[in-house]
Design a protein around this motif. Structure first.
Motif, short mmCIF file in Angstrom:
data_model
loop_
_atom_site.label_atom_id
_atom_site.label_comp_id
_atom_site.label_asym_id
_atom_site.label_seq_id
_atom_site.Cartn_x
_atom_site.Cartn_y
_atom_site.Cartn_z
N GLY A 75 -78.53 12.07 80.32
CA GLY A 75 -78.09 10.56 80.12
C GLY A 75 -77.10 10.38 78.86
O GLY A 75 -76.01 9.52 79.17
N ALA A 76 -77.23 11.35 77.82
CA ALA A 76 -76.03 11.16 76.96
C ALA A 76 -74.80 11.50 77.55
O ALA A 76 -73.69 10.74 77.17
N GLU A 77 -74.63 12.53 78.31
CA GLU A 77 -73.28 13.00 79.00
C GLU A 77 -72.84 11.84 79.91
O GLU A 77 -71.68 11.66 79.92
N LEU A 78 -73.78 11.08 80.73
CA LEU A 78 -73.58 9.97 81.52
C LEU A 78 -72.78 8.74 80.41
O LEU A 78 -71.73 8.45 81.06
N ALA A 79 -73.54 8.60 79.39
CA ALA A 79 -72.86 7.52 78.45
C ALA A 79 -71.65 8.05 78.12
O ALA A 79 -70.52 6.90 78.15
N ARG A 80 -71.23 9.30 77.71
CA ARG A 80 -69.85 9.64 77.39
C ARG A 80 -68.92 9.40 78.14
O ARG A 80 -67.80 8.89 78.12
N ARG A 81 -69.33 9.85 79.59
CA ARG A 81 -68.42 10.00 80.79
C ARG A 81 -68.02 8.23 81.18
O ARG A 81 -66.88 7.86 81.24
N LEU A 82 -69.08 7.66 81.04
CA LEU A 82 -68.73 6.02 81.38
C LEU A 82 -68.02 5.30 80.12
O LEU A 82 -67.25 4.21 80.47
N HIS A 83 -67.97 5.73 78.90
CA HIS A 83 -67.48 5.40 77.59
C HIS A 83 -66.11 5.63 78.14
O HIS A 83 -65.16 4.68 77.84
N LYS A 84 -65.73 6.78 78.69
CA LYS A 84 -64.35 7.07 78.49
C LYS A 84 -63.58 6.09 79.75
O LYS A 84 -62.46 6.11 79.95
N GLU A 85 -64.32 5.83 80.75
CA GLU A 85 -64.06 5.15 81.74
C GLU A 85 -63.89 3.64 81.46
O GLU A 85 -63.40 2.92 82.58
N GLY A 86 -64.43 3.22 80.35
CA GLY A 86 -64.23 1.86 79.91
C GLY A 86 -65.34 0.80 80.02
O GLY A 86 -65.28 -0.07 79.82
N LEU A 87 -66.54 1.42 80.54
CA LEU A 87 -67.67 0.55 80.83
C LEU A 87 -68.68 0.44 79.83
O LEU A 87 -69.44 -0.28 79.75
N VAL A 88 -68.63 1.51 78.83
CA VAL A 88 -69.36 1.20 77.67
C VAL A 88 -68.87 0.84 76.48
O VAL A 88 -67.88 1.66 75.73
N PRO A 89 -68.82 -0.50 75.94
CA PRO A 89 -68.10 -1.19 74.82
C PRO A 89 -68.58 -0.79 73.45
O PRO A 89 -68.96 -1.57 72.67
N LEU A 90 -68.56 0.74 73.01
CA LEU A 90 -69.21 1.08 71.80
C LEU A 90 -67.94 1.75 70.93
O LEU A 90 -67.22 2.45 71.75
N ASN A 91 -68.02 1.47 69.76
CA ASN A 91 -67.02 2.38 69.21
C ASN A 91 -67.49 3.78 68.84
O ASN A 91 -68.59 3.90 69.30
N GLU A 92 -66.74 4.90 68.43
CA GLU A 92 -67.22 6.14 68.27
C GLU A 92 -68.19 6.34 67.54
O GLU A 92 -69.18 7.06 67.88
N ASP A 93 -68.65 5.85 66.46
CA ASP A 93 -69.64 5.95 65.66
C ASP A 93 -71.01 5.50 66.32
O ASP A 93 -72.11 5.96 66.50
N GLN A 94 -71.05 4.18 67.27
CA GLN A 94 -72.00 3.56 67.80
C GLN A 94 -72.22 4.72 69.06
O GLN A 94 -73.51 4.85 69.34
#
Length: 177
Positions: free
Chosen positions: A72-91
């Motif tokens: 699940g964490a890896e999916l979050a990282r991947r979708l973050h790179k795709e711009g779907l997870v609007p969190l900063n790096e610390d978040q």
């Protein structure tokens, strides 16, 4: 708030039944638990909300599934790179840690992470488990009235309105209004 495109991307890769014990109603209850706890504790709401939809998003089975939090964490990282997870790096780091360690029984760490874990643990009733106060991470989650409220919703399989109102999802055995 979790965007519809994000929830659609997560659901598209989910291999378990959407109506299952770890499926969408569980995610929505964890989200509502987390929103309440974040309000009571001033935890980072964005991290808490995203945890609700990622922590069980990559389960391969409804039973024992080691590594599902890391997936699940890896999916979050991947979708973050795709711009779907609007969190900063610390978040994002807090979110991924919360997902990776959510089944480890930990009770210490960053406030947002502890609220994430509590929001999930308060929904253990769906599996016939009453959360142990000693394994809840915040005073807010250990409140007996809050524990009772969350436990009753979990045991009843409550389906929060946000499934339809925020995510636009109607589960199979629900009748559209």
């Amino acid at each position: 708030m979790i965007s519809k495109p994000l929830i659609e991307a997560i659901v598209a890769q989910y291999v378990q039944p959407l109506e299952g014990r770890h499926g969408l109603a569980h995610w929505a209850r964890v989200l509502e638990n987390g929103r309440l706890l974040a309000d009571l504790t001033d935890a980072d709401l964005a991290v808490v909300e995203h945890f609700a939809v990622f922590h069980d998003a990559c389960r391969k089975t409804e039973s024992f599934d080691p590594g599902h939090g890391a997936r699940g964490a890896e999916l979050a990282r991947r979708l973050h790179k795709e711009g779907l997870v609007p969190l900063n790096e610390d978040q994002l780091a807090l979110l991924t840690h919360a997902c990776e360690a959510h089944t480890d029984g930990l009770i210490t760490g960053d406030l947002a992470v502890r609220v994430c874990w509590d929001s999930d643990r308060l929904d253990l009733g769906r599996a016939g488990i009453r959360p142990a106060q000693g394994l809840l991470c915040t005073g807010a989650a250990r409140d007996s009235e809050l524990m009772q409220w969350a436990g009753e919703r979990s045991l009843a399989g409550h389906r929060p309105d946000l499934l339809a109102t925020e995510w636009g999802i109607t589960l199979k055995d629900e009748i559209p209004a």
